[in-house]
Design a protein around this motif. Sequence first.
Motif, PDB file in Angstrom:
ATOM      1  N   ALA A   4       0.828  -1.205   0.000  1.00 57.74           N
ATOM      2  CA  ALA A   4       0.000   0.000   0.000  1.00 57.74           C
ATOM      3  C   ALA A   4       0.866   1.260   0.000  1.00 57.74           C
ATOM      4  O   ALA A   4       0.549   2.236  -0.683  1.00 57.74           O
ATOM      5  N   GLU A   5       1.954   1.231   0.742  1.00 57.20           N
ATOM      6  CA  GLU A   5       2.846   2.396   0.778  1.00 57.20           C
ATOM      7  C   GLU A   5       3.542   2.591  -0.559  1.00 57.20           C
ATOM      8  O   GLU A   5       3.717   3.719  -1.022  1.00 57.20           O
ATOM      9  N   MET A   6       3.951   1.490  -1.197  1.00 55.76           N
ATOM     10  CA  MET A   6       4.588   1.583  -2.511  1.00 55.76           C
ATOM     11  C   MET A   6       3.602   2.126  -3.540  1.00 55.76           C
ATOM     12  O   MET A   6       3.968   2.941  -4.391  1.00 55.76           O
ATOM     13  N   SER A   7       2.356   1.695  -3.462  1.00 52.95           N
ATOM     14  CA  SER A   7       1.333   2.191  -4.390  1.00 52.95           C
ATOM     15  C   SER A   7       1.112   3.679  -4.187  1.00 52.95           C
ATOM     16  O   SER A   7       1.031   4.440  -5.156  1.00 52.95           O
ATOM     17  N   ALA A   8       1.010   4.091  -2.942  1.00 56.34           N
ATOM     18  CA  ALA A   8       0.808   5.508  -2.649  1.00 56.34           C
ATOM     19  C   ALA A   8       2.004   6.332  -3.136  1.00 56.34           C
ATOM     20  O   ALA A   8       1.829   7.422  -3.698  1.00 56.34           O
ATOM     21  N   LEU A   9       3.209   5.815  -2.952  1.00 54.53           N
ATOM     22  CA  LEU A   9       4.405   6.510  -3.416  1.00 54.53           C
ATOM     23  C   LEU A   9       4.402   6.618  -4.944  1.00 54.53           C
ATOM     24  O   LEU A   9       4.691   7.681  -5.500  1.00 54.53           O
ATOM     25  N   ALA A  10       4.058   5.531  -5.625  1.00 55.92           N
ATOM     26  CA  ALA A  10       4.017   5.544  -7.087  1.00 55.92           C
ATOM     27  C   ALA A  10       2.971   6.529  -7.599  1.00 55.92           C
ATOM     28  O   ALA A  10       3.223   7.280  -8.544  1.00 55.92           O
ATOM     29  N   ILE A  11       1.794   6.548  -6.972  1.00 58.40           N
ATOM     30  CA  ILE A  11       0.744   7.479  -7.378  1.00 58.40           C
ATOM     31  C   ILE A  11       1.190   8.919  -7.154  1.00 58.40           C
ATOM     32  O   ILE A  11       0.984   9.796  -7.994  1.00 58.40           O
ATOM     33  N   GLY A  12       1.816   9.159  -6.020  1.00 52.66           N
ATOM     34  CA  GLY A  12       2.321  10.504  -5.732  1.00 52.66           C
ATOM     35  C   GLY A  12       3.378  10.952  -6.727  1.00 52.66           C
ATOM     36  O   GLY A  12       3.374  12.098  -7.185  1.00 52.66           O
ATOM     37  N   MET A  13       4.272  10.039  -7.085  1.00 50.83           N
ATOM     38  CA  MET A  13       5.312  10.370  -8.066  1.00 50.83           C
ATOM     39  C   MET A  13       4.696  10.639  -9.442  1.00 50.83           C
ATOM     40  O   MET A  13       5.124  11.555 -10.143  1.00 50.83           O
ATOM     41  N   MET A  14       3.701   9.847  -9.824  1.00 49.20           N
ATOM     42  CA  MET A  14       3.029  10.075 -11.104  1.00 49.20           C
ATOM     43  C   MET A  14       2.338  11.431 -11.116  1.00 49.20           C
ATOM     44  O   MET A  14       2.406  12.164 -12.100  1.00 49.20           O
ATOM     45  N   ALA A  15       1.658  11.740 -10.029  1.00 51.07           N
ATOM     46  CA  ALA A  15       0.955  13.021  -9.952  1.00 51.07           C
ATOM     47  C   ALA A  15       1.946  14.183 -10.034  1.00 51.07           C
ATOM     48  O   ALA A  15       1.710  15.156 -10.760  1.00 51.07           O
ATOM     49  N   LEU A  16       3.051  14.066  -9.330  1.00 51.96           N
ATOM     50  CA  LEU A  16       4.060  15.124  -9.355  1.00 51.96           C
ATOM     51  C   LEU A  16       4.675  15.276 -10.741  1.00 51.96           C
ATOM     52  O   LEU A  16       4.816  16.403 -11.246  1.00 51.96           O
ATOM     53  N   ALA A  17       5.014  14.167 -11.379  1.00 50.00           N
ATOM     54  CA  ALA A  17       5.597  14.224 -12.726  1.00 50.00           C
ATOM     55  C   ALA A  17       4.610  14.802 -13.728  1.00 50.00           C
ATOM     56  O   ALA A  17       4.976  15.629 -14.576  1.00 50.00           O
ATOM     57  N   THR A  18       3.359  14.401 -13.620  1.00 51.20           N
ATOM     58  CA  THR A  18       2.338  14.907 -14.539  1.00 51.20           C
ATOM     59  C   THR A  18       2.127  16.400 -14.327  1.00 51.20           C
ATOM     60  O   THR A  18       2.084  17.172 -15.290  1.00 51.20           O
ATOM     61  N   TYR A  19       2.025  16.811 -13.077  1.00 53.76           N
ATOM     62  CA  TYR A  19       1.828  18.224 -12.769  1.00 53.76           C
ATOM     63  C   TYR A  19       3.018  19.047 -13.251  1.00 53.76           C
ATOM     64  O   TYR A  19       2.858  20.098 -13.872  1.00 53.76           O
ATOM     65  N   ALA A  20       4.230  18.546 -12.999  1.00 58.55           N
ATOM     66  CA  ALA A  20       5.439  19.270 -13.399  1.00 58.55           C
ATOM     67  C   ALA A  20       5.514  19.430 -14.914  1.00 58.55           C
ATOM     68  O   ALA A  20       5.876  20.508 -15.417  1.00 58.55           O
TER      69      ALA A  20
END
Length: 99
Positions: A4-20
């Motif tokens: 669950a933590e890895m999934s949350a980290l991956a989602i957060g990284m995707m959101a940050l990369a997409t936003y950036a």
Amino acid sequence: MPGAEMSALAIGMMALATYATRILGAWLVATNQVPDSVRRLLDHLATCTLAAFVVPVVLAGDVALAVGVSAATVAMLIRRSSLLAMAVAVSATALVRLL
């Protein structure tokens, strides 16, 4: 790290990369004369970032995710709507995992 933590980290990284990429693209277009080829690249950069996260998981053998990606591809080809394609992917993946 648990799943669950890895999934949350991956989602957060995707959101940050997409936003950036969206912010950087908008800033580049607003401040500089960007060639059409670069503009087309920036239009698809968020999708490429998402694909970079999804493809390795599919290739690792996640059948449910492979079904979801396939369903999203079909939806995208038919309707040309990213939002619809994402909804179809989530629904198909969840349905396969439920079964």
